[in-house]
Scaffold this active site. Structure first.
Site, PDB file in Angstrom:
ATOM      1  N   GLU A 184      83.567  98.049 -67.158  1.00 21.59           N
ATOM      2  CA  GLU A 184      83.764  97.838 -68.585  1.00 21.59           C
ATOM      3  C   GLU A 184      84.378  96.463 -68.814  1.00 21.59           C
ATOM      4  O   GLU A 184      85.129  95.948 -67.973  1.00 21.59           O
ATOM      5  CB  GLU A 184      84.661  98.918 -69.183  1.00 21.59           C
ATOM      6  CG  GLU A 184      86.111  98.827 -68.765  1.00 21.59           C
ATOM      7  CD  GLU A 184      87.052  99.663 -69.627  1.00 21.59           C
ATOM      8  OE1 GLU A 184      86.910  99.648 -70.870  1.00 21.59           O
ATOM      9  OE2 GLU A 184      87.928 100.317 -69.042  1.00 21.59           O
ATOM     10  N   TRP A 185      84.051  95.848 -69.929  1.00 22.64           N
ATOM     11  CA  TRP A 185      84.628  94.564 -70.290  1.00 22.64           C
ATOM     12  C   TRP A 185      86.009  94.800 -70.893  1.00 22.64           C
ATOM     13  O   TRP A 185      86.183  95.617 -71.798  1.00 22.64           O
ATOM     14  CB  TRP A 185      83.734  93.839 -71.288  1.00 22.64           C
ATOM     15  CG  TRP A 185      84.295  92.534 -71.757  1.00 22.64           C
ATOM     16  CD1 TRP A 185      84.944  92.287 -72.935  1.00 22.64           C
ATOM     17  CD2 TRP A 185      84.269  91.288 -71.061  1.00 22.64           C
ATOM     18  NE1 TRP A 185      85.326  90.973 -73.022  1.00 22.64           N
ATOM     19  CE2 TRP A 185      84.927  90.329 -71.876  1.00 22.64           C
ATOM     20  CE3 TRP A 185      83.757  90.884 -69.816  1.00 22.64           C
ATOM     21  CZ2 TRP A 185      85.068  88.997 -71.496  1.00 22.64           C
ATOM     22  CZ3 TRP A 185      83.904  89.559 -69.445  1.00 22.64           C
ATOM     23  CH2 TRP A 185      84.554  88.628 -70.278  1.00 22.64           C
ATOM     24  N   ASP A 234      96.649  93.406 -53.155  1.00 22.98           N
ATOM     25  CA  ASP A 234      96.358  91.972 -53.335  1.00 22.98           C
ATOM     26  C   ASP A 234      96.890  91.537 -54.691  1.00 22.98           C
ATOM     27  O   ASP A 234      96.178  90.945 -55.509  1.00 22.98           O
ATOM     28  CB  ASP A 234      94.850  91.730 -53.233  1.00 22.98           C
ATOM     29  CG  ASP A 234      94.498  90.249 -53.132  1.00 22.98           C
ATOM     30  OD1 ASP A 234      95.417  89.417 -53.006  1.00 22.98           O
ATOM     31  OD2 ASP A 234      93.296  89.912 -53.189  1.00 22.98           O
TER      32      ASP A 234
END
Length: 288
Positions: free
Chosen positions: A91-92, A194
């Site tokens: 999804e954006w 990360d």
């Protein structure tokens, strides 16, 4: 590219027509695009040369973080690591920071870290940047961190001729003495793996989202140590984390040795520019 994106979305069960696509920033490894239909926007990573399981592992990490119901990640729409079809559709997510964003990030990361696995490590080898990170499950975090994290980077650095001489000797000494700074009784928290400043973004109403995980179970202070390597997280973030899940007394002693892993990764990826920082940590623990 529209036709390619149309095909990828159709494979994901999205039948809407692609009306626009454009290249966006999304890291240095993959091509990244904003792809729009009339109803939705998607973020697509594409890399025909991606290593095997590269996008599968990223999707797994996002889904495991999402399963904790603590901190937002983009919804995984589809992914593939098949030859010539290596991509990830998410999804954006977009928005602007508010005065509460950094506080929410600290609180929700702390809440995520309160979720525990059964052992340290991970079932599959993952990636840190483009470097493969061997894994496996360990009862002892100390053993996992020594054998799978630091030793792996030491061996790679020797192969790449960036670790030799006194640097190699000190690293080998440090590995033999890790129990001086890292205790045995550590719980295996869900970790991003990360967590630098480029791996979280802001969504609607200033809500923070984690992206690009290299997921593992382990010491939560390992995640926190990396947030301090490049110094881009705010005071509000740390205050909120401490107020939710206070750090342990040993964190001060082990933080540099956790940061050492990421600096070794950067040394192996980018060369001697990171050598002085590696040497400084070795001198901190072992003297000159």
């Amino acid at each position: 590219m529209k036709q390619r994106f149309q095909k990828l979305l159709q494979q994901a069960g999205v039948k809407e027509k692609v009306i626009n696509s454009k290249r966006v920033t999304g890291g240095s490894i993959n091509e990244a695009y904003l792809v729009e239909t009339k109803q939705q926007k998607f973020f697509i990573k594409y890399n025909e040369a991606a290593p095997n399981h590269f996008f599968t592992l990223e999707a797994m990490g996002l889904q495991l973080i999402q399963s904790t119901n603590t901190i937002h990640v983009p919804d995984v729409i589809s992914y593939s690591d098949e030859q010539d079809e290596r991509f990830l559709v998410l999804e954006w997510v977009s928005g602007n920071k508010t005065q509460q964003t950094d506080t929410l990030l600290g609180e929700r990361l702390a809440a995520m870290h309160q979720n525990m696995g059964e052992q340290h490590g991970f079932a599959k080898s993952t990636f840190i940047g483009t470097l493969q990170q061997p894994n496996g499950f360990y009862d002892s975090w100390l053993e996992y961190y020594r054998d799978r994290r630091l030793l792996t980077q030491l061996q790679l650095g020797v192969e790449r001729n960036v670790i030799s001489g006194k640097r190699r000797e000190k690293l080998e000494q440090l590995l033999m003495q890790l129990d001086r700074w890292i205790p045995e009784d550590i719980s295996p928290s869900y970790l991003h793996g990360d967590l630098w400043g480029g791996n979280w973004i802001v969504g609607k109403q200033g809500v923070p989202y984690l992206i690009d995980p290299s997921f593992l179970y382990g010491d939560r202070h390992f995640d926190l140590a990396f947030t301090e390597v490049f110094g881009v997280f705010s005071k509000k973030f740390y205050e909120a984390y401490e107020g939710t899940f206070p750090t342990k007394n040993y964190y001060r002693d082990c933080k540099p040795v956790y940061q050492l892993y990421y600096l070794l990764v950067h040394l192996n990826l980018f060369g001697e520019v990171y050598g002085p920082e590696v040497d400084a940590i070795l001198s901190y623990y072992l003297g000159n």
